[in-house]
Structures are given as structure tokens and as C-alpha cells.
Design an enzyme around this catalytic site. Structure first.
Site, PDB file in Angstrom:
ATOM      1  CB  SER A   1      28.528 -29.166  10.144  1.00 32.03           C
ATOM      2  OG  SER A   1      29.274 -28.006  10.160  1.00 32.03           O
TER       3      SER A   1
ATOM      4  CE  LYS B   1      29.080 -35.943  14.276  1.00 33.16           C
ATOM      5  NZ  LYS B   1      30.391 -35.978  13.910  1.00 33.16           N
TER       6      LYS B   1
ATOM      7  CG  ASN C   1      35.281 -27.053  13.906  1.00 33.94           C
ATOM      8  OD1 ASN C   1      35.028 -27.026  12.573  1.00 33.94           O
ATOM      9  ND2 ASN C   1      34.416 -27.847  14.603  1.00 33.94           N
TER      10      ASN C   1
ATOM     11  CG  ASN D   1      31.440 -24.776  11.540  1.00 32.10           C
ATOM     12  OD1 ASN D   1      31.091 -23.922  12.360  1.00 32.10           O
ATOM     13  ND2 ASN D   1      32.027 -25.838  11.863  1.00 32.10           N
ATOM     14  CB  THR D   2      27.713 -25.754   5.580  1.00 32.62           C
ATOM     15  OG1 THR D   2      28.975 -26.328   5.553  1.00 32.62           O
ATOM     16  CG2 THR D   2      26.868 -25.661   4.286  1.00 32.62           C
TER      17      THR D   2
ATOM     18  CG  ASN E   1      28.378 -31.922  14.158  1.00 32.60           C
ATOM     19  OD1 ASN E   1      29.594 -31.781  14.565  1.00 32.60           O
ATOM     20  ND2 ASN E   1      27.912 -32.413  12.990  1.00 32.60           N
TER      21      ASN E   1
ATOM     22  CG  PHE F   1      31.113 -29.845   5.041  1.00 30.87           C
ATOM     23  CD1 PHE F   1      31.379 -30.013   6.479  1.00 30.87           C
ATOM     24  CD2 PHE F   1      29.794 -30.027   4.608  1.00 30.87           C
ATOM     25  CE1 PHE F   1      30.233 -30.567   7.426  1.00 30.87           C
ATOM     26  CE2 PHE F   1      28.842 -30.492   5.265  1.00 30.87           C
ATOM     27  CZ  PHE F   1      28.912 -30.712   6.843  1.00 30.87           C
TER      28      PHE F   1
END
Length: 351
Positions: A188, A226, A116, A190-191, A255, A120
């Protein structure tokens, strides 16, 4: 067997679209009191020996749902009906944001995995807070509920890392009266640039500031961090040292991973070029190694919520036996279906 057949059908559709379709159908079904009662009997497994008191909170069972599944606190009643002991909403950011371009969620069925790069996507903290306040107001026992809600908080994509602490403060203050504990998400993939905040000095600025705010309240909330499964030992040592220094209540490990190690099926390898975080079975070993390192090198003094590749009761037991206080599923929920919590808890009762 039924869910196995249903999954084959569901997997013919876009992963993100079918997620909301399925959850909205469940929401509609659970709005009927008789259906909700039947679902509770079918999917819940409650027993005193499953209860856990961690962070000063009473969990009815140790199996939770990780952040990213119910980003906007839309399905908490339905997830409670399915037997989860706790759910993390979010990741929540101060301002609403659409996330990354679609498609951004990919199944790797042969590897029991997902990739994925959601970014966010969420409704923003103000709307989510109002949703939680409404739920709390309609709860029959709002001060004594056994279903625990965690608030996973992050920064907006356009917020510079130097100002990230402000975003985390905004989310912390807005959600303080609506959630039972907080998780700071800096892991994450993805940012852009977010994982740079896992470095010790950047983390100290965010976490120490939040803890200072936390101490101004009479009813302080557990504060957790996390982390990614891709940290090296020196970085993990920094995390442990910082956890003791700031008196963090716990760590969520882990994560998703940016690694593509462990993908063995040819069709999965074809999707390995997709950017994003990999979750599911291929992360199980790496997340276990991080868990074991944290427990061993903290002297088992930092509670850990273990996440990464949990599909069965056996998987959950491996993590609990390694020292985890609680476990979280996510990808396993997609592959195993709504009976996953009951199946894990039944296994733990017999183990």
C-alpha cells in the site's frame, strides 16, 4: 441500465460515506430471508466449470473482491449473496487505527478510476477476529463452506519498519482460525515507509517468520504476498526468488499504483495531484505486465491472484489467459455495480 442511473445519483455524494450507506442498506435488505433469496437468484452464477481448486481450497468461482472494500468483515454475508467466490478482509492491523485524514477517497469517473489514501483504517484484529468467530459459529456448515475468506494483514502506522514483523505475527496468530488464507500487504502506498518492506531482506524477515509459525499448525494456511505494480524487473526477480525460497503459496498482483500514467480526462488530471494509490482502468495494462512477468519468469509455478482494472468478463479472461489462477475486482465493482460477478462468470462460461 438501472445501476447506471443509480450510480449517477450515488456519485453526487462523498465516496466514503456513500460506500457505508449503500452497504448498510444492502445489509438491512439481506436480513430479510425472502429478499436475500431473491438477490441470490438475481446476482449469482454457479456452475461446476467455474469452480477452482487453488492453494488446496475449493473456490466456487474465480471472481473475488480485493482487500479494502470490507475492511472490518462487516458485509461478508451480503457479498456472498452478490456471488463473489471469495473476499479478502482488511487490511487488518494489530491495533485499531483511524487512517489518514479525510477526504481520502476520490472518484475519477471519466477514467473509470479511484484514488485512495485510506491508510489502513480498521477496527483492529481483536474486534475483527470476534466478528469472524461469530459468523463462523452461526454458519450452517462452518467446516465445509464454499465461500472463501482471505485475511489481508499489515502493520500499524506507528510501528517502525524494524518491528513490522511483530505486527504481522500478531495478525497471523489472531486470525489463523478465522480465515482460509493470508495475504501479507507491504505494497500500500498510503502507510509511510510500508513499501520499503518489499525489499528482499525486509520481506524475507517477515515471510520466513510467518511461515515458521505456519508450520507449527497441523492445518497450515496458504500464505500469499501482495505486491505493487510499480516494482522494476530486478525487484520482481527478488520477489520470485523469495517466493520459491520461502515456499509462498501465491502472489496477489497488483495493488494500486503511485503512477498517474494513463489518466486522459481533464477532470481526472486535476485530481492527479491528490496523493494516494490509483486503481481502476488506468492500472489494467501495468498490472497485466507484472502478471505476465511473474508467470513467465516463475515458469508458471507460483499461483497468482490477478487484480487491477477488471470491469468485464473480457478483462478477467485476459488475466486468466495470461496465467492467473483467480481474479479480484474492486474499483470495477463501484463502476459496474452488483451484477459484475455474474456478468464476468457468464462471460467465462461462454468463452
Amino acid at each position: 441500465m438501472f445501476y447506471s442511473s443509480l450510480r449517477k445519483l450515488l456519485f453526487n455524494f462523498d465516496p466514503e460515506a456513500i460506500h457505508y450507506f449503500a452497504m448498510n442498506r444492502l445489509k438491512t435488505a439481506c436480513s430479510i430471508p425472502l429478499v436475500k433469496k431473491i438477490a441470490e437468484r438475481k446476482f449469482q452464477c454457479n456452475h461446476p466449470s467455474l469452480q477452482k481448486n487453488i492453494f488446496g481450497l475449493q473456490f466456487k468461482n474465480p471472481v473475488g473482491l480485493g482487500a479494502g472494500f470490507d475492511k472490518n468483515a462487516l458485509y461478508l454475508t451480503e457479498l456472498e449473496t452478490l456471488g463473489f467466490g471469495f473476499v479478502e478482509i482488511g487490511t487488518v492491523t494489530p491495533k485499531p487505527q483511524a487512517g489518514n485524514d479525510k477526504p481520502r477517497l476520490f472518484r475519477l469517473p471519466e477514467d473509470k478510476a479511484l484514488i485512495n489514501r485510506m491508510g489502513f483504517n480498521n477496527d483492529g484484529v481483536s474486534i475483527i477476529r470476534k466478528r469472524l468467530e461469530l459468523r463462523k459459529a452461526h454458519s450452517p456448515q462452518p467446516t465445509a463452506r464454499s465461500f472463501i475468506i482471505g485475511g489481508n494483514i499489515g502493520k500499524n502506522k506507528l510501528t517502525p519498519n524494524a518491528d513490522a514483523w511483530k505486527d504481522y505475527e500478531t495478525c497471523f496468530r489472531e486470525l489463523f482460525d478465522c480465515v482460509d488464507y493470508f495475504v501479507v500487504n507491504v505494497s500500500s502506498p498510503n502507510t509511510p515507509g510500508l513499501r520499503e518492506l518489499q525489499e528482499k531482506d525486509s520481506l524475507r524477515k517477515i515471510l520466513a517468520h510467518l511461515q515458521t509459525i505456519n508450520h507449527t499448525y497441523s492445518n497450515q494456511k496458504p500464505l500469499l504476498l501482495k505486491i505493487a505494480p510499480d516494482l522494476n524487473q530486478a525487484q520482481l526477480d527478488d520477489i520470485i526468488a523469495l517466493a520459491f525460497e520461502i515456499k509462498l503459496d501465491g502472489i496477489v498482483a497488483t495493488n494500486t499504483t503511485i503512477s498517474r500514467e494513463g489518466l486522459k480526462a481533464q477532470s481526472s488530471k486535476l485530481k492527479a495531484s491528490e496523493a494516494g494509490g490509483l486503481s481502476g482502468k488506468p492500472v489494467f495494462k501495468k498490472s497485466n505486465e507484472v502478471l505476465q512477468y511473474l508467470i513467465r519468469n516463475s515458469g508458471n509455478k507460483i499461483p497468482v491472484i490477478a487484480s487491477g482494472g477488471i470491469f468485464t468478463g473480457e478483462d478477467a479472461k485476459v488475466k486468466l489467459d495470461a496465467g492467473a489462477s483467480l481474479v479480484q475486482v474492486w474499483t470495477g465493482f463501484i463502476y459496474e455495480g452488483p451484477s459484475i460477478v455474474k456478468n464476468i462468470n457468464r462471460f467465462l462460461l461462454k468463452a
